[in-house]
Write a protein that holds these residues in place. Structure first.
Motif, PDB file in Angstrom:
ATOM      1  N   ASP A   1      15.414 -34.954   2.147  1.00 57.83           N
ATOM      2  CA  ASP A   1      14.200 -35.746   1.971  1.00 57.83           C
ATOM      3  C   ASP A   1      14.252 -37.023   2.802  1.00 57.83           C
ATOM      4  OD1 ASP A   1      13.228 -33.834   0.249  1.00 57.83           O
ATOM      5  OD2 ASP A   1      13.659 -34.959  -1.585  1.00 57.83           O
TER       6      ASP A   1
ATOM      7  N   ILE B   1      14.130 -36.202   6.675  1.00 57.35           N
ATOM      8  CA  ILE B   1      12.799 -35.848   7.152  1.00 57.35           C
ATOM      9  C   ILE B   1      11.878 -37.063   7.123  1.00 57.35           C
ATOM     10  CG2 ILE B   1      10.783 -34.424   6.605  1.00 57.35           C
ATOM     11  CD1 ILE B   1      12.856 -32.258   5.692  1.00 57.35           C
TER      12      ILE B   1
ATOM     13  N   HIS C   1       9.095 -28.187   2.891  1.00 57.79           N
ATOM     14  CA  HIS C   1       8.618 -29.324   3.687  1.00 57.79           C
ATOM     15  C   HIS C   1       7.555 -28.850   4.684  1.00 57.79           C
ATOM     16  CE1 HIS C   1      11.891 -31.877   2.181  1.00 57.79           C
ATOM     17  NE2 HIS C   1      12.654 -30.812   2.302  1.00 57.79           N
TER      18      HIS C   1
END
Length: 269
Positions: free
Chosen positions: A26, A29, A60
């Motif tokens: 997380d 990205i 994602h």
């Protein structure tokens, strides 16, 4: 410059499933988005890792994936079948075939098996119309020969990932209508000859990538690479082609959309 003002760019080749990034996806990205990296393609190199890489792409919106058997794993991993590749390629976020190719630097003893695997992946690229993603190291002559032979037998599209081979292989690939991808290697101070090869190529046939967690460009060289750093390589590419960064980002993103058409469709959707 705010995130909204950053020109969007694509990391066309990274390995988000590698242990280097465990527990950080997380944040990783998010940092990529902050650097203007709107999309990234995570490359799966073995059948065993396919569920993990697929899961990252499903989790994602900005992550797509590709699947193949890395040439250095040929002989160590079970050989793929064409049906396996075609079945996996049906996933909506699977956008490329590979990486595949030839690596005679570390694994020359499996050269014949690597060539068979490469030809299998080429056939998968033909049947799916998805781009082939090529890894080439110390195998320029065989690589140029096989890519050319197979293209004569039936057209397919292709990117020479992390291109760091000689001018002869670059010309052979470009003559076939293929693309060359710039990694952090092209930004290394001593990579003058490699930058000359890229500068001689049409800018509409250039992609950029990190190959993270490897090959971080300056000023991060020697550290773990990550998708956000593709912007540093793109800045070198922009200088090389005499372009503003924003124009080079737009150009390489358009190149990516043309080659990785399935990612472009998915992004639009």
């Amino acid at each position: 410059m705010t995130e909204a003002a950053l020109p969007p760019i694509v990391d066309s080749h990274c390995h988000l499933d590698f242990p280097d990034f465990d527990g950080e996806h997380d944040a990783l990205i998010a940092r990529a988005h902050e650097a203007g990296v709107g999309r990234m393609v995570s490359i799966c190199t073995t059948l065993a890792q396919e569920p993990t890489v697929r899961g990252l792409a499903e989790a994602h919106d900005s992550v797509f994936y590709a699947f193949g058997l890395h040439p250095m794993s040929v002989g160590k991993e079970p050989a793929l079948t064409l049906d396996q590749i075609l079945r996996i390629a049906q996933h909506p976020k699977l956008v490329g075939i590979g990486e595949t190719g030839l690596d005679y630097h570390y694994t020359a003893e499996t050269a014949a098996a690597q060539q068979d695997s490469l030809r299998l992946h080429i056939e998968a690229a033909r049947q799916t119309r998805l781009p082939l993603i090529i890894h080439a190291r110390d195998a320029d002559e065989d690589m140029a020969r096989i890519l050319t032979e197979e293209h004569r037998a039936g057209a397919y599209s292709c990117v020479m990932h992390c291109f760091s081979s000689g001018a002869g292989l670059a010309r052979a690939a470009l003559d076939l209508g293929f693309y060359l991808s710039m990694s952090g290697i092209a930004a290394f101070p001593r990579s003058t000859e490699l930058r000359e090869i890229f500068a001689a190529a049409p800018v509409d046939r250039i992609l950029v990538e990190t190959d993270s967690p490897y090959l971080a460009p300056p000023p991060y060289r020697g550290k773990r690479n990550e998708p956000a750093y593709v912007a540093k390589t793109a800045a070198v590419g922009a200088d090389l082609f005499g372009m503003e960064y924003a124009d080079f980002a737009r150009q390489t993103s358009a190149n990516f959309d043309r080659l990785f058409w399935k990612a472009a469709q998915g992004d639009a959707a």
